[in-house]
Scaffold this active site. Sequence first.
Site, short mmCIF file in Angstrom:
data_model
loop_
_atom_site.label_atom_id
_atom_site.label_comp_id
_atom_site.label_asym_id
_atom_site.label_seq_id
_atom_site.Cartn_x
_atom_site.Cartn_y
_atom_site.Cartn_z
N GLY A 1 0.84 -1.19 0.00
CA GLY A 1 0.00 0.00 0.00
C GLY A 1 0.87 1.24 0.00
O GLY A 1 0.57 2.24 -0.65
N THR A 2 1.97 1.17 0.72
CA THR A 2 2.89 2.30 0.79
C THR A 2 3.38 2.67 -0.60
O THR A 2 3.39 3.86 -0.99
CB THR A 2 4.09 1.94 1.70
OG1 THR A 2 3.59 1.70 3.02
CG2 THR A 2 5.14 3.02 1.72
N ASN B 1 -6.83 4.20 10.15
CA ASN B 1 -6.27 2.97 10.71
C ASN B 1 -6.28 2.94 12.24
O ASN B 1 -6.32 1.88 12.83
CB ASN B 1 -4.85 2.74 10.19
CG ASN B 1 -4.01 4.00 10.19
OD1 ASN B 1 -4.40 5.01 9.61
ND2 ASN B 1 -2.87 3.96 10.84
N GLN C 1 -7.55 0.40 4.74
CA GLN C 1 -8.28 -0.15 5.90
C GLN C 1 -9.75 -0.39 5.61
O GLN C 1 -10.38 -1.19 6.30
CB GLN C 1 -8.14 0.81 7.11
CG GLN C 1 -6.74 0.93 7.66
CD GLN C 1 -6.27 -0.33 8.39
OE1 GLN C 1 -7.05 -1.22 8.73
NE2 GLN C 1 -4.98 -0.40 8.65
N SER D 1 -4.11 -2.71 -0.12
CA SER D 1 -2.99 -3.52 0.38
C SER D 1 -3.50 -4.92 0.68
O SER D 1 -4.52 -5.08 1.37
CB SER D 1 -2.42 -2.89 1.65
OG SER D 1 -1.43 -3.74 2.20
N ALA D 2 -2.80 -5.93 0.16
CA ALA D 2 -3.29 -7.31 0.29
C ALA D 2 -3.38 -7.78 1.74
O ALA D 2 -4.32 -8.47 2.12
CB ALA D 2 -2.36 -8.25 -0.49
N HIS D 3 -2.39 -7.38 2.56
CA HIS D 3 -2.32 -8.03 3.88
C HIS D 3 -3.37 -7.56 4.87
O HIS D 3 -3.50 -8.14 5.94
CB HIS D 3 -0.90 -7.93 4.46
CG HIS D 3 -0.48 -6.59 4.95
ND1 HIS D 3 -0.45 -6.27 6.27
CD2 HIS D 3 -0.02 -5.50 4.29
CE1 HIS D 3 0.02 -5.03 6.41
NE2 HIS D 3 0.28 -4.55 5.23
N THR E 1 10.04 -8.30 -12.34
CA THR E 1 9.21 -9.50 -12.52
C THR E 1 8.15 -9.55 -11.42
O THR E 1 8.46 -9.34 -10.24
CB THR E 1 10.10 -10.77 -12.48
OG1 THR E 1 11.05 -10.65 -13.53
CG2 THR E 1 9.28 -12.03 -12.66
N CYS F 1 4.76 4.42 17.18
CA CYS F 1 5.91 4.04 17.99
C CYS F 1 7.12 3.99 17.08
O CYS F 1 7.19 3.18 16.16
CB CYS F 1 5.67 2.67 18.61
SG CYS F 1 6.99 2.13 19.66
N1 PLP Z 1 -2.47 3.12 4.44
C1 PLP Z 1 -3.07 2.78 5.60
C2 PLP Z 1 -4.30 3.49 6.02
C3 PLP Z 1 -2.54 1.77 6.39
O1 PLP Z 1 -3.12 1.45 7.53
C4 PLP Z 1 -1.37 1.11 5.95
C5 PLP Z 1 -0.73 0.05 6.77
O2 PLP Z 1 -0.89 -0.02 7.95
C6 PLP Z 1 -0.79 1.50 4.73
C7 PLP Z 1 -1.38 2.51 4.00
C8 PLP Z 1 0.45 0.85 4.21
O3 PLP Z 1 0.19 -0.40 3.62
P1 PLP Z 1 1.40 -1.45 3.48
O4 PLP Z 1 1.61 -2.05 4.83
O5 PLP Z 1 0.90 -2.44 2.47
O6 PLP Z 1 2.57 -0.69 3.00
#
Ligand code: PLP
Length: 386
Positions: A71-72, A151, A179, A199-201, A239, A327
């Site tokens: 996601g970042t 989040n 989120q 974001s997948a996770h 890739t 943190c």
């Molecule tokens: N955006 C939000 C609102 C998030 O809560 C997070 C991760 O906690 C991210 C972006 C970043 O996603 P990733 O962990 O896949 O980089």
Amino acid sequence: MAERSYFDWNATAPLRPEAAEAVRAALALAGNPSSVHAEGRAARRLVEDAREQVAALVGARPGDVVFTSSGTEANMLALTPAIQTAAERRPRDKLLISAIEHVSVRTGGRFVPDAVVDVAVDGDGRVDLEALTQALAAASRPLVSIMLANNETGVVQPIAAAAAIVHAAGGLLHVDAVQGAGRIACDIDALGADLLTLSAHKIGGPKGVGALVRAREDIHFPEPLIRGGGQERGLRAGTENVAGIAAFGAAAAVARHQGPAEAGRMRALRDALEAGLKGIAPGLTIFGAAAERLPNTTLFGAPGLKAETAVIAFDLEGIAVSSGAACSSGKVQPSHVLAAMGFSAPLSRGAVRVSLGWTSSETDVERFLNAWTKLATALSKGQAAA
Ligand code: PLP
């Protein structure tokens, strides 16, 4: 290990079984998705099937999904002055972000720091649409980034209303839906978003995979972050992470079909947890409680409660929660989200986040409330504030 209750789903969700199976199947394939032979085509098929599944989760077309490493990275790819539409080819002059964005948006992507403008939120943690209107008036070609849901607090943002204001001012709207997706409605057109980050996770896929989704073909990203082999239509060379992407697709398909039912169950559990929390310690604050929130999130604080102490105390009782405050380098900083909502540093430094998911059960809530009873008793005797 003794039985534990995992209540940190906003940090990351466990892998869904369907995603784990997709990883296993993809790792068994030898091909590179860019190769034209049968092995390559089999790998390509997994990537393209996943693109369809991820697109379907947010009502987009598969061709408008770009897979990234997180996601970042998707946020970083989106937030560039050089983003263009068919109607506007000049660089964006300002990046307007809500004051409660994730750090990956707060850093401003590829905008210079002076071009990044914070937009205030109200005391309930919702972006202030009047402040947004004023900030837009001071920009010529703004890009705006507002998250679908926060989040820390889980507060859902008024995206459709913000989109109407942004578009009326000639701006483009990016929505960090990391989120919100899979937990609440997240149709890219209904939201009015031009770009959406996933974001997948957070939805039961693996860590280290994300996507940037655009609403229309006429939005171009002229500056890839990673240049090289031209993968992802030249926007993200390297890739493809075939196993990660296939698992992201599998998780997205499950979230799409089961998300609404899971959300209803989570909301009932979360509400029971909050009722219990307040019953045990009446002086408790639930941050953002007056606003619409994600069905799975509670962020609470109480006078004298210290997040570091509480997180460890819960951990010893077999419960994983997190401190609401950021943190870094071992020091708990007051949360920028709670500061933007007007809460004092001592209260926000004590904030504890409990976030539920599809495996959370009544037993987990009971275990949590038993631990909270102990902690609240210690707190009332002045022990947990140490
Ligand atoms: N955006 C939000 C609102 C998030 O809560 C997070 C991760 O906690 C991210 C972006 C970043 O996603 P990733 O962990 O896949 O980089």
